[in-house]
Design a protein around this motif. Structure first.
Motif, short mmCIF file in Angstrom:
data_model
loop_
_atom_site.label_atom_id
_atom_site.label_comp_id
_atom_site.label_asym_id
_atom_site.label_seq_id
_atom_site.Cartn_x
_atom_site.Cartn_y
_atom_site.Cartn_z
N ILE A 55 0.84 -1.21 0.00
CA ILE A 55 0.00 0.00 0.00
C ILE A 55 0.87 1.25 0.00
O ILE A 55 0.54 2.26 -0.64
N GLN A 56 2.01 1.18 0.70
CA GLN A 56 2.91 2.33 0.76
C GLN A 56 3.80 2.43 -0.48
O GLN A 56 4.64 3.33 -0.57
N LYS A 57 3.63 1.49 -1.41
CA LYS A 57 4.45 1.42 -2.62
C LYS A 57 5.93 1.27 -2.28
O LYS A 57 6.82 1.74 -3.01
N ASP A 58 6.18 0.59 -1.17
CA ASP A 58 7.54 0.31 -0.74
C ASP A 58 7.89 -1.11 -1.20
O ASP A 58 7.88 -2.07 -0.43
N PHE A 59 8.18 -1.23 -2.50
CA PHE A 59 8.34 -2.55 -3.10
C PHE A 59 9.64 -3.23 -2.66
O PHE A 59 9.73 -4.47 -2.67
N ASN A 100 3.00 -2.41 9.84
CA ASN A 100 1.62 -2.78 10.19
C ASN A 100 0.65 -1.91 9.39
O ASN A 100 1.07 -0.99 8.68
N MET A 101 -0.62 -2.18 9.54
CA MET A 101 -1.61 -1.50 8.70
C MET A 101 -1.80 -0.04 9.08
O MET A 101 -2.18 0.77 8.24
N GLU A 102 -1.55 0.32 10.34
CA GLU A 102 -1.66 1.74 10.68
C GLU A 102 -0.63 2.56 9.92
O GLU A 102 -0.90 3.69 9.51
N GLN A 103 0.55 2.00 9.71
CA GLN A 103 1.55 2.71 8.93
C GLN A 103 1.08 2.93 7.49
O GLN A 103 1.34 3.97 6.90
N ALA A 104 0.37 1.94 6.96
CA ALA A 104 -0.17 2.09 5.60
C ALA A 104 -1.22 3.19 5.57
O ALA A 104 -1.26 4.01 4.64
N TYR A 119 4.90 7.95 15.66
CA TYR A 119 5.43 8.81 14.60
C TYR A 119 6.66 8.16 13.97
O TYR A 119 6.83 8.18 12.74
N ILE A 120 7.53 7.59 14.81
CA ILE A 120 8.74 6.92 14.30
C ILE A 120 8.36 5.79 13.35
O ILE A 120 8.92 5.66 12.26
N LYS A 121 7.41 4.95 13.76
CA LYS A 121 7.01 3.81 12.93
C LYS A 121 6.34 4.26 11.64
O LYS A 121 6.61 3.71 10.57
N CYS A 122 5.45 5.24 11.75
CA CYS A 122 4.71 5.68 10.56
C CYS A 122 5.60 6.39 9.55
O CYS A 122 5.20 6.56 8.40
N HIS A 123 6.78 6.83 9.99
CA HIS A 123 7.71 7.49 9.07
C HIS A 123 8.95 6.63 8.81
O HIS A 123 9.92 7.09 8.21
#
Length: 751
Positions: A104-108, A145-149, A236-240
């Protein structure tokens, strides 16, 4: 039916998220705070604070009496090795969630790595019990995890909320956790045996959080507030993706490649003309003539202009009068401050960053055990330290202390540890120092700092910590009661006693020494003081300057704080060998000031919260006051009295100058300091040297406590621990007998 309910539940939360208002990052910055309110910065306004606090307290009680016993039982049945293998299996099973999140984050790149890791660890790693993907192919795990997405998709996190069993989340977080669970294959297998296995996986996974819960409960005056801060920063650390290993590795490489003291903000400074390592290789004192020694004198550019520096040949030729020669030079305001001992290959960055190297202070065996930390069978040194309490003031809380006694040696010497400002009895540095003393045959007593909320909570309500002479008097009373308690319960009569203090604990140790010198009640044999602030009010001003520096770069404050915190977390997660290999810390001076300012203001926050929580019932009003209070404000509000009517009075009475008679005339102490300590200046250090002579040892590097991890210091500390030794040799003796070995023992620094 369960699957239908789950889908309906998630749909409701999706609808709830869709109507959440968008809040810009700028709106999170509280304009009414002098210092950043990091709770407000990361999670916004706490709209349901009263409800959240009630549920948080409920969760704490539930954890203490129901959940923690289960975790302790589990950790006592399963050794740490087994727990780690089970955690590996559980983490491996969560692969679908990590895969979908990264897609989802396009982090292939992460998607590819996670797929390779899953296949490798499932096959070669026996279902995830082992991690050959990392050990064999060097593919680092990622925490997705999905919250990061959802965060990547710009879905707002919503209002902070505490739910039963969940100490802090948000609507976005709940949705993420729900989808993570839905993507976990084990959720769809419901046979009784596998249900038990699933429960075991959950207990195993959550048991790793118990040390964190215990740390929050025991170290902070307001656990709810610190839990919010930790949640906000960590999320914040995880989501970024700041928790990725490459973030730290890149920062370490940048630090090693940089010749600047600051990775980002470059500030010019006066550099010595010599390079220490090159000079060390060239200089051989035994082979040089006096003329050659004179030519090799180490002087800064300023020294060459003023001609005020002493040469090595002058010191050597002075012989027994070297002490007098050196000390007399300090009477000249333009003389250069000299170090007694050099720490080679230190790779100094700047005083604040150097001070953060206290994180590298460690000893083997402190935490080593085949059992988890919370296990009943964990017999590591840290877990063998006991806890007890004594009543100091009627109608006030008991004061908790920690201790470890030498088995069967009821007349063993005793070490009493005073930690740094704001540190409690769980201080990691105190535990490491305790092991050093214990290994030398001492029993050990660990106290918290006098400038700390637990200490204030056990003392009379009118007492406010921060005046060293007053703090020392209460510490003497406390220690006396603890002696009585230990002697009553364990029948120990300690042969000799040593007090060792660091930072604020170091200055209070010397004030205790001064009082004991005039009225001996504790029978202390020796005092060891490491980096005492010479003038406490000056030191407070320096802390305030560091804390105020946060507003130099407010546009990306959240990112800079989170990035710095992420690097610190990763350093702490390193093993001892990896930490010791670090040559330079991966922080700019600005980042070092950010994290130092945060830590120091948190300590002040805990103390003011304890003092004022009965007077100010509304927690928002209380924290508004706290977030506008500096250490200088604290001194003005709480420390001025009939004896100290002005800050000028405090400047003297809260300084080592006020006990200079003791420092000059007594020989039962030793002081370790650094000539680039940012809480002092060269004139203060020169005055202290005039008072103490050879009873103080100055290092050329390390700033404030940043030399604790170095073997040069630890060797000197072990000598001081030996009660049969004198506090220190004469300066000339200490230096001259080391010249052949170290080649170089003196340096000069510009004030």
């Amino acid at each position: 039916m369960d699957k239908i309910k789950r889908i309906l539940f998630l749909t409701l939360f999706l609808c709830g998220l869709s109507v959440l208002e968008k809040v810009s990052a700028q709106e999170y910055i509280n304009p009414n705070s002098r210092y950043p309110d990091y709770v407000y910065e990361y999670i916004g306004e706490d709209k349901y604070e009263k409800f959240n606090r009630r549920i948080f307290n409920f969760n704490s009680v539930l954890n203490r009496y129901a959940i923690r016993p289960v975790h302790i039982l589990w950790a006592s049945i399963m050794p740490k090795y087994g727990m780690d293998r089970i955690r590996g299996v559980a983490t491996n099973i969560e692969y679908p969630s990590r895969l979908l999140s990264s897609l989802i984050q396009k982090d292939f790149e992460t998607s590819k790595n996670e797929t390779i890791r899953f296949i490798t660890n499932t096959t070669i790693g026996l279902g995830g019990m082992y991690d050959p993907a990392k050990s064999l192919f060097n593919i680092e795990p990622t925490s997705e995890n999905m919250e990061q997405a959802f965060s990547k998709c710009k879905i707002n996190q919503g209002t902070y909320i505490v739910l039963p069993l969940i100490n802090g989340t948000s609507p976005r977080g709940i949705l993420g956790k729900g989808l993570d669970a839905a993507l976990n294959p084990s959720c769809y297998i419901a046979t009784p045996v596998l249900a038990i296995v699933k429960a075991g996986l959950l207990v195993n996974k959550t048991s790793y959080m118990q040390p964190i819960y215990q740390m929050i409960e025991s170290n902070y005056a307001d656990p709810y507030d610190i839990a919010r801060k930790l949640y906000g920063v960590e999320n914040y650390i995880k989501c970024h993706n700041f928790d990725r290993k490459d973030v730290l590795l890149n920062a370490l490489k940048e630090a090693e490649d940089s010749d600047s003291d600051d990775l980002i903000e470059k500030t010019p400074k006066e550099e010595p003309e010599f390079v220490k390592n090159d000079f060390e290789n060239e200089l051989n004192i035994e082979k040089l003539s006096d003329v050659e020694l004179e030519e090799k004198t180490i002087l800064t550019k300023a020294d060459k202009k003023t001609k005020k520096g002493l040469s090595i040949s002058e010191i050597v030729q002075a012989g027994e009068k070297a002490d007098e020669l050196i000390l007399n030079s300090y009477n000249d305001i333009n003389s250069k401050l000299m170090a007694d001992e050099l720490i080679f290959d230190y790779n100094s960055q700047n005083p604040v960053t150097d001070s953060m190297r206290t994180a590298l202070f460690d000893l083997p065996g402190v935490d080593e055990s085949v059992w988890a930390e919370i296990s009943l069978w964990n017999r590591s040194f840290a877990n063998r330290i006991k806890m007890a309490s004594v009543k100091v003031t009627p109608d006030r809380d008991n004061y908790k202390y920690r201790f470890i006694l030498q088995s069967g040696r009821k007349n063993s010497p005793l070490a009493i540890i005073f930690p740094s400002i704001g540190e409690g009895i769980m201080s990691s540095h105190s535990v490491i120092l305790a092991k050093m003393f214990y290994d030398e045959g001492y029993s050990v007593l660990i106290l918290g700092s006098a400038f700390q909320w637990e200490f204030a909570k056990s003392m009379p309500t009118e007492y406010h910590p921060g005046i060293p002479s007053q703090d020392a008097e209460y510490l003497r009373i406390l220690i006396g009661k603890i002696f009585e308690d230990i002697q009553h319960n364990y029948k120990y009569e300690f042969d000799k006693k040593v007090i060792i203090g660091t930072s604020f604990g170091a200055i209070t140790a010397l004030f205790v020494a001064d009082k004991e010198n005039r009225d001996n009640t504790l029978n202390i044999s020796k005092y060891i003081s490491i980096c005492p602030p010479i003038e406490l009010i000056y030191a407070m001003e320096q802390v305030d300057k560091i804390t105020d520096d946060w507003n130099k770069n407010p546009d990306n404050l959240k990112e800079r704080v989170a990035m710095t915190a992420a690097k610190i977390i990763q350093i702490f997660e390193m093993n001892e060998k990896e930490r010791k290999s670090i040559e330079k810390l991966p922080f700019s001076e600005y980042e070092a000031k950010l994290i130092t300012g945060f830590v120091m203001h948190q300590k002040l926050s805990d103390l003011v919260y304890t003092i004022e929580q009965e007077n100010i019932k509304d927690k928002k009003d209380l924290y508004m006051q706290i977030n506008n209070m500096s250490y200088q404000n604290y001194a003005e509000k709480y420390l001025l009295n009939d004896e100290n009517k002005t800050i000028k009075d405090l400047e003297y009475n809260a300084s080592l100058h006020s006990i200079s008679d003791y420092l000059k005339n007594s020989s039962n102490y030793i002081i370790f300091h650094s000539i680039n300590d940012y809480l002092t200046n060269s004139q203060q250090l020169k005055k202290l040297k005039l008072y103490t002579g050879a009873k103080s040892v100055y290092y050329d590097n390390g700033s404030h406590l940043g030399f604790l991890y170095r073997k040069e210091f630890q060797q000197e500390l072990k000598k001081a621990i030996d009660l049969e030794n004198l506090p220190a040799k004469k300066i000339s003796e200490r230096n001259l007998d080391k010249i052949p070995e170290q080649k170089l023992i003196m340096t000069y620094h510009t004030p």
